[in-house]
Design a protein around this motif. Structure first.
Motif, PDB file in Angstrom:
ATOM      1  N   ALA A  62      31.272  70.298  96.431  1.00 37.76           N
ATOM      2  CA  ALA A  62      31.030  72.047  95.881  1.00 37.76           C
ATOM      3  C   ALA A  62      31.802  73.394  95.295  1.00 37.76           C
ATOM      4  O   ALA A  62      32.510  73.919  94.982  1.00 37.76           O
ATOM      5  CB  ALA A  62      29.119  71.271  95.715  1.00 37.76           C
ATOM      6  N   ALA A  63      31.496  73.531  96.473  1.00 35.91           N
ATOM      7  CA  ALA A  63      33.049  74.473  97.277  1.00 35.91           C
ATOM      8  C   ALA A  63      34.061  74.954  97.349  1.00 35.91           C
ATOM      9  O   ALA A  63      34.031  75.718  96.498  1.00 35.91           O
ATOM     10  CB  ALA A  63      32.196  74.675  99.098  1.00 35.91           C
ATOM     11  N   ILE A  91      34.019  62.624  93.765  1.00 33.98           N
ATOM     12  CA  ILE A  91      34.830  63.476  92.723  1.00 33.98           C
ATOM     13  C   ILE A  91      34.542  63.596  91.772  1.00 33.98           C
ATOM     14  O   ILE A  91      34.952  64.435  90.592  1.00 33.98           O
ATOM     15  CB  ILE A  91      35.626  63.684  93.998  1.00 33.98           C
ATOM     16  CG1 ILE A  91      35.519  63.878  95.718  1.00 33.98           C
ATOM     17  CG2 ILE A  91      36.664  65.561  93.381  1.00 33.98           C
ATOM     18  CD1 ILE A  91      36.182  64.407  95.936  1.00 33.98           C
ATOM     19  N   GLU A  92      35.294  62.673  91.181  1.00 33.88           N
ATOM     20  CA  GLU A  92      35.827  62.481  89.785  1.00 33.88           C
ATOM     21  C   GLU A  92      34.650  62.076  88.608  1.00 33.88           C
ATOM     22  O   GLU A  92      34.143  63.013  87.804  1.00 33.88           O
ATOM     23  CB  GLU A  92      36.257  61.023  89.560  1.00 33.88           C
ATOM     24  CG  GLU A  92      36.921  60.502  88.548  1.00 33.88           C
ATOM     25  CD  GLU A  92      37.169  58.849  88.307  1.00 33.88           C
ATOM     26  OE1 GLU A  92      37.345  58.463  86.766  1.00 33.88           O
ATOM     27  OE2 GLU A  92      37.359  58.315  88.977  1.00 33.88           O
ATOM     28  N   ASN A  93      33.496  61.795  89.137  1.00 36.63           N
ATOM     29  CA  ASN A  93      32.268  61.774  88.346  1.00 36.63           C
ATOM     30  C   ASN A  93      31.778  63.703  87.904  1.00 36.63           C
ATOM     31  O   ASN A  93      31.091  62.706  87.478  1.00 36.63           O
ATOM     32  CB  ASN A  93      31.149  61.087  89.015  1.00 36.63           C
ATOM     33  CG  ASN A  93      31.515  59.320  88.855  1.00 36.63           C
ATOM     34  OD1 ASN A  93      32.495  58.783  88.051  1.00 36.63           O
ATOM     35  ND2 ASN A  93      30.787  58.668  89.489  1.00 36.63           N
ATOM     36  N   LEU A  94      31.981  63.619  89.467  1.00 33.28           N
ATOM     37  CA  LEU A  94      30.730  65.433  89.751  1.00 33.28           C
ATOM     38  C   LEU A  94      32.344  66.172  88.748  1.00 33.28           C
ATOM     39  O   LEU A  94      31.209  66.672  88.562  1.00 33.28           O
ATOM     40  CB  LEU A  94      30.780  65.466  90.953  1.00 33.28           C
ATOM     41  CG  LEU A  94      29.832  65.228  91.092  1.00 33.28           C
ATOM     42  CD1 LEU A  94      29.610  64.834  93.417  1.00 33.28           C
ATOM     43  CD2 LEU A  94      28.134  64.751  90.584  1.00 33.28           C
ATOM     44  N   TYR A  95      33.273  66.334  89.240  1.00 33.20           N
ATOM     45  CA  TYR A  95      34.339  67.334  88.995  1.00 33.20           C
ATOM     46  C   TYR A  95      35.377  66.924  88.227  1.00 33.20           C
ATOM     47  O   TYR A  95      36.452  68.625  88.075  1.00 33.20           O
ATOM     48  CB  TYR A  95      34.357  67.550  90.403  1.00 33.20           C
ATOM     49  CG  TYR A  95      33.549  68.635  91.225  1.00 33.20           C
ATOM     50  CD1 TYR A  95      32.300  69.628  90.868  1.00 33.20           C
ATOM     51  CD2 TYR A  95      33.194  67.502  92.738  1.00 33.20           C
ATOM     52  CE1 TYR A  95      31.312  68.812  92.309  1.00 33.20           C
ATOM     53  CE2 TYR A  95      32.817  67.817  93.429  1.00 33.20           C
ATOM     54  CZ  TYR A  95      31.862  69.177  93.217  1.00 33.20           C
ATOM     55  OH  TYR A  95      30.339  68.928  93.702  1.00 33.20           O
ATOM     56  N   SER A 272      37.577  81.092 104.082  1.00 36.28           N
ATOM     57  CA  SER A 272      36.886  80.908 101.883  1.00 36.28           C
ATOM     58  C   SER A 272      35.805  80.521 102.164  1.00 36.28           C
ATOM     59  O   SER A 272      34.832  80.755 102.525  1.00 36.28           O
ATOM     60  CB  SER A 272      38.028  79.096 102.192  1.00 36.28           C
ATOM     61  OG  SER A 272      37.541  78.104 102.662  1.00 36.28           O
ATOM     62  N   GLN A 273      35.334  79.525 100.935  1.00 33.67           N
ATOM     63  CA  GLN A 273      33.853  79.506 100.724  1.00 33.67           C
ATOM     64  C   GLN A 273      34.180  78.244 101.151  1.00 33.67           C
ATOM     65  O   GLN A 273      33.086  77.987 101.037  1.00 33.67           O
ATOM     66  CB  GLN A 273      34.198  79.695  99.493  1.00 33.67           C
ATOM     67  CG  GLN A 273      34.173  81.028  98.226  1.00 33.67           C
ATOM     68  CD  GLN A 273      33.868  80.371  96.775  1.00 33.67           C
ATOM     69  OE1 GLN A 273      34.977  81.519  96.239  1.00 33.67           O
ATOM     70  NE2 GLN A 273      33.684  80.391  96.769  1.00 33.67           N
ATOM     71  N   VAL A 274      34.863  77.297 101.301  1.00 31.71           N
ATOM     72  CA  VAL A 274      34.728  75.952 102.408  1.00 31.71           C
ATOM     73  C   VAL A 274      34.722  75.966 103.295  1.00 31.71           C
ATOM     74  O   VAL A 274      35.225  76.741 104.245  1.00 31.71           O
ATOM     75  CB  VAL A 274      35.597  74.978 101.893  1.00 31.71           C
ATOM     76  CG1 VAL A 274      35.834  73.188 102.432  1.00 31.71           C
ATOM     77  CG2 VAL A 274      36.016  74.697 100.026  1.00 31.71           C
ATOM     78  N   PRO A 275      33.476  75.876 104.478  1.00 34.30           N
ATOM     79  CA  PRO A 275      33.483  76.397 106.073  1.00 34.30           C
ATOM     80  C   PRO A 275      34.946  75.068 106.819  1.00 34.30           C
ATOM     81  O   PRO A 275      34.872  73.808 106.490  1.00 34.30           O
ATOM     82  CB  PRO A 275      32.344  75.054 106.168  1.00 34.30           C
ATOM     83  CG  PRO A 275      31.534  75.448 104.912  1.00 34.30           C
ATOM     84  CD  PRO A 275      32.295  75.334 103.571  1.00 34.30           C
TER      85      PRO A 275
END
Length: 379
Positions: A62-63, A91-95, A272-275
């Motif tokens: 999501a990030a 991931i495919e289904n969501l993004y 980055s926004q990703v931890p």
């Protein structure tokens, strides 16, 4: 839009390609118009999930999706993806609307070790033309993609072993695979190299394994690429990774073809926004003699939407507009609702820019001061 599954190591290799979506006429089109410049980035995401982002097994994505949108990244190379087929399907289904993901997982421990992926921003790139080849599963993959009319760029995504004693064979295998498959001219090589070529790229400064460095440099020579950022900043210290042993290093780098040395701008290394424990490295590729792309249409900064003073002034202008519309003034070319509406929009944009200039000036000055302090500490 299926996400490419882990490629096996059989011969001959089969390139991974994203099937293009049908057009409204039912035919296939790969002739998407793309910008004359593109932002490239590399980040070691350190896995697919983070407890700080919730219980989802792919919470970091999501990030990633948000970062690709907000920073307008065209192509992001990520390392340590830790993706199994079921995670790729989620991931495919969501993004799938914004992202195309071409992933290569570790063949023995796909969910907990290594893994590299190219993430393509469908709103910026011609992702339908993308083809990935796996040189070393979970460690080294190449991407070929059409960009700006008929041009093609080739990118190599690297996640080198942690053990530097393994590096000599690793770089030699990449060199052999690249030559054997006749992959052509390389434009960019980026990723987490787990190796620095110069002592200045570590703090405390120290040299790395000499055999590993020589093997990497042999590969660079064969591919005709260079560490353009280091050449441009020969004495500057910048670090992208902080270890638990209180040491710093520039492990994440972007190597560039010698032919593109004058086509790069906006080099950056940022949290980055990703931890993760790595910083993201970015660069914008903008070859000369191509059309200039400006900043685009101005829009209100999101932070001003809740500004009380700005809201009050906007309401006042809105009430003035409403009173003007309610007055029985004869319609003319100069006095009509369209002109009144245009005057209102122009007025609120003007005051919003004034407020933004005041607020953002203080924020930007603070950022510049902090960045200056960081550079002084590093050097």
């Amino acid at each position: 839009m299926p996400i490419a599954a882990q490629a096996n190591n059989t011969h001959p290799p089969v390139p991974q390609t994203r099937p293009p979506a049908p057009t409204t006429t039912g035919t296939i089109s790969e002739e998407k118009r793309t910008r004359a410049n593109i932002k490239l980035a590399s980040l070691n995401v350190r896995g697919r999930t983070s407890p700080d982002l919730g219980p989802s097994p792919i919470s970091k994505w999501a990030a990633i999706n948000r970062m690709m949108r907000d920073q307008k990244i065209g192509i992001l190379c990520i390392q340590e993806t830790h993706l199994c087929p079921e995670h790729q399907m989620q991931i495919e289904n969501l993004y799938t609307r914004r992202l195309t993901v071409l992933n290569s997982s570790d063949p023995t421990r796909p969910g907990s070790s290594a893994g590299v992926a190219f993430i393509l921003n469908n709103e910026i790139t011609n992702s339908a033309s993308a083809k990935m080849q796996v040189l070393i599963p979970g460690r080294a993959t190449s991407l070929s993609i059409k960009w700006h009319e008929s041009k093609i760029i080739n990118i190599l995504n690297i996640y080198a072993p942690n053990n530097q004693n393994e590096h000599k064979n690793f770089w030699e295998k990449i060199s052999a695979e690249w030559s054997r498959r006749n992959l052509g001219t390389l434009d960019f090589m980026m990723g987490d190299f787990n190796l620095t070529e110069d002592p200045i790229d570590r703090a405390p400064a120290r040299p790395d394994n000499e055999a590993a460095i020589d093997a990497l440099r042999d590969l660079r020579t064969m591919l005709n690429i260079q560490d353009t950022w280091r050449i441009t900043h020969p004495s500057r210290r910048l670090f992208t990774f902080s270890s638990n042993h209180q040491s710093l290093s520039r492990l994440d780098r972007i190597y560039v073809s010698v032919n593109h040395a004058d086509s790069l701008l906006n080099w950056d290394s940022l949290i980055s926004q990703v931890p993760t424990d790595h910083q993201m490295v970015t660069v914008r590729f903008a070859p000369p003699n191509l059309p200039h792309i400006g900043k685009g249409r101005w829009s209100w900064p999101a932070g001003l939407i809740t500004d009380a003073a700005l809201i009050k002034r906007t309401i006042e202008l809105g009430m003035e507009m409403q009173n003007t519309l309610d007055s029985p003034t004869p319609r003319s070319d100069e006095e009509n609702p369209q002109k009144t509406w245009l005057s209102f929009k122009t007025g609120i944009n003007k005051i919003a820019k004034e407020v933004a200039k005041t607020h953002l000036c203080k924020i930007n000055q603070r950022i510049r001061t902090l960045m200056k302090d960081l550079r002084q500490l590093a050097n």
